[in-house]
Design an enzyme around this catalytic site. Structure first.
Site, PDB file in Angstrom:
ATOM      1  CG  ASP A   1     131.990  15.398  84.454  1.00  0.00           C
ATOM      2  OD1 ASP A   1     132.287  14.775  83.419  1.00  0.00           O
ATOM      3  OD2 ASP A   1     131.812  14.856  85.554  1.00  0.00           O
TER       4      ASP A   1
ATOM      5  CG  ASP B   1     132.019   7.608  83.464  1.00  0.00           C
ATOM      6  OD1 ASP B   1     132.976   8.299  83.065  1.00  0.00           O
ATOM      7  OD2 ASP B   1     131.088   8.082  84.143  1.00  0.00           O
TER       8      ASP B   1
END
Length: 452
Positions: free
Chosen positions: A223, A158
Site C-alpha cells: 500500500d 482484495d
C-alpha cells in the site's frame, strides 16, 4: 496396447492436462471488453478508510462534477471496504450496512449514474475483507451478480483472510481465477459487459506476469503512503516491469495520495506524473471539499491526462537511464531518473530528480529508442504548457526541484542542421561510406572533417 502406444498415450494425456490447467485462459470471448484504457475515478479508502456513508459518497460524486474532475476524465466513484454488515443475510447475500447506507446500494448507484458517473464496489478473494467484513470466497458467482444488480460496473478485489491451503489448493492466481470466471459467466448469461476487475494482490506472485488473463489491472506493490519515501519506492519497483502495461491490462501503482498528508507540491506533481505516464489507474482519494487549488491543478492537468488516456498508444514510459544508480539497479530511495515512451503525438520524456536538492538533468535524445538520429525535435513542457524551443541531439532541464519532475513531449521538426560535428550522435561504430571510422580521440583537420 503396446508399450509405444501406451507411452504415447501417457505423454499426450499429460500434455493435454498441462495445456488445460497451465494456460488458464480467461474465459471471456466474444463479449465486449472493458477498461481498454486505465480507469480514472475516486476511491474512498485513503481519505476516509471505514468512515463512509451514502451522504459522503453522493457529496463526493457531486464535487467531482462541480470541481471539473469528471470533465477531466474521472468517471468512477468507487466504494472500498466497510460498506456492509458483518454477516451475510440468511439467504447468503452480502447486506449493505443499514446505518451507513440505509437507502440501499441500488438507490446509491442510481444517484451516481444520474450524475453521469460510474460506480465501483469492493470485495475480497478470501473468507473476509481486510477489515473482516464478508469476503467472496466460495460466493463468487452470487456476489458478482449482486454487485451487478446493485448497479456497479467495477470491482476492487482484495487479498486478505486467505483460506487454508488444504481448502483452496490454489495460489493467489487460482483465487482470482474463481472471480474472473464468475464475472465472465455472468456477462455471458446477462448479456451485459463484464465487471471491471481490479486485482488488489499487492504485487504478490508477480501479477504483472499473469493477471491480464483475469482482469484489467493488478496491484504491483504494498500500500502507498503520502510520503516521498513511499512514492519513490513504488516508482522504483515498477521500473522493472513497465512492459506489462498496455490496452486492457494495467500495472496498478495504488490509489493516488495527491492532496493527502504533508506531500509538498513538487512531490505530489512527480507522484501524479509517474502514475499517469506509466498508465496506472488514476483514483483520487482525498477530501475533495478541502482540496487546494494546487491539488486540483495537478489532478486535472489536461496534457498529462491526454497521455494517460491515449487511445492509440497504450504502453507505459520506461527508463532508458537510471542516473544516480548504474542501469537496472534497484534503489528504493533513488529510482530511475530518465524515462521515455511513445504517444500518438510524439515521444514522451519524464525526468525525475531523486536528489534532495535542485539539479540539472541532461540526456542525449537518442538514448531513447523512440527518437530518430539525424532529426531535430520541438519541445513542449507538459506542466508549464509552453513550447521550449528545439532540441538537437541533446536536452538539459535546468534546476529541476528536489523530488521534482519534468514531463516533455518531443515532436519531429525535420532534419537536424547541416554540418554538425561529430558526424554521429552515437559514436560507437560511426563510419563513412568508404570505411573510414570516426575516432573521437583523433584530432581532425578541417579537410578531414569535410571529407568524412
Amino acid at each position: 496396447m503396446g508399450i509405444l502406444a501406451f507411452t504415447l498415450a501417457i505423454i499426450l494425456g499429460t500434455l493435454a492436462l498441462f495445456a488445460h490447467h497451465g494456460s488458464r485462459e480467461h474465459p471471456i470471448s466474444g463479449i465486449q471488453a472493458v477498461a481498454r484504457l486505465p480507469v480514472m475515478g475516486y476511491n474512498t479508502w485513503n481519505a476516509y478508510h471505514c468512515d463512509i456513508n451514502e451522504d459522503l459518497i453522493i457529496k463526493t460524486a457531486k464535487l467531482m462534477k462541480t470541481l471539473g474532475l469528471a470533465d477531466a476524465g474521472y468517471t468512477h466513484v468507487n466504494l472500498d471496504d466497510c460498506y456492509s454488515e458483518k454477516e451475510r443475510s440468511p439467504s447468503g447475500d452480502i447486506v449493505a450496512s443499514k446505518t451507513k447506507f440505509p437507502s440501499g446500494m441500488k438507490a446509491l448507484t442510481d444517484q451516481i449514474h444520474e450524475l453521469g458517473l460510474h460506480a465501483g464496489i469492493y470485495s475480497d478473494s478470501g473468507w473476509f475483507t481486510c477489515q473482516i467484513y464478508p469476503g467472496s470466497y466460495q460466493n463468487e458467482a452470487r456476489d458478482a451478480k449482486l454487485f451487478q444488480d446493485w448497479g456497479f460496473n467495477y470491482l476492487k478485489y482484495d487479498n486478505c483472510a486467505v483460506p487454508f491451503d488444504n481448502i483452496t489448493r490454489e495460489n493467489i492466481m487460482g483465487r482470482y481465477e474463481r472471480m474472473a470466471n464468475a464475472i465472465a459467466d455472468l456477462s455471458q448469461s446477462s448479456g451485459k459487459p463484464p465487471l471491471i476487475l481490479s486485482m488488489c494482490q499487492w504485487g504478490r506472485e508477480q501479477g504483472w506476469v499473469w493477471a491480464r488473463r483475469y482482469g484489467q489491472s493488478w496491484r504491483t506493490t504494498n500500500d502507498i503512503q503520502p510520503t516521498w519515501a513511499s512514492i519513490a519506492d513504488i516508482i522504483n519497483q515498477n521500473s522493472f516491469f513497465t512492459w506489462a502495461t498496455d490496452f486492457y491490462g494495467h500495472n496498478d501503482m495504488d490509489i493516488l495520495e495527491v492532496g493527502n498528508g504533508d506531500l509538498p507540491y513538487e512531490e505530489a506533481k512527480t507522484h501524479f506524473t509517474a502514475w499517469a505516464l506509466m498508465k496506472s489507474p488514476l483514483l483520487i482519494s482525498a477530501d475533495l471539499e478541502s482540496a487546494s487549488q494546487e491539488t486540483l491543478e495537478i489532478l486535472t492537468n489536461p496534457e498529462i491526462i491526454a497521455i494517460h488516456q491515449d487511445p492509440v498508444v497504450g504502453t507505459s514510459v520506461s527508463p532508458f537511464r537510471w542516473g544516480i544508480n548504474p542501469d537496472y539497479v534497484s534503489n528504493a530511495t533513488h529510482p530511475a531518473q530518465y524515462w521515455s515512451g511513445e504517444s500518438q503525438n510524439g515521444t514522451i520524456f519524464m525526468l525525475i530528480n531523486t536528489l534532495d536538492e535542485p539539479a540539472n538533468m541532461f540526456f542525449n535524445l537518442t538514448e531513447s529508442p523512440w527518437i530518430r538520429a539525424g532529426r531535430q525535435y520541438s519541445v513542449r513542457d507538459l506542466w508549464t504548457h509552453t513550447a521550449n524551443g528545439t532540441a538537437v541531439r541533446n536536452f538539459t532541464a535546468y534546476d529541476v526541484p528536489a523530488h521534482g519532475t519534468v514531463a516533455l513531449l518531443l515532436q519531429d521538426a525535420g532534419d537536424e542542421p547541416e554540418g554538425l560535428w561529430p558526424p554521429c550522435a552515437v559514436i560507437e561504430w560511426c563510419m563513412a561510406e568508404d570505411g573510414t571510422m570516426y575516432d573521437p580521440d583523433k584530432k581532425w583537420s578541417a579537410e578531414e572533417h569535410e571529407d568524412l
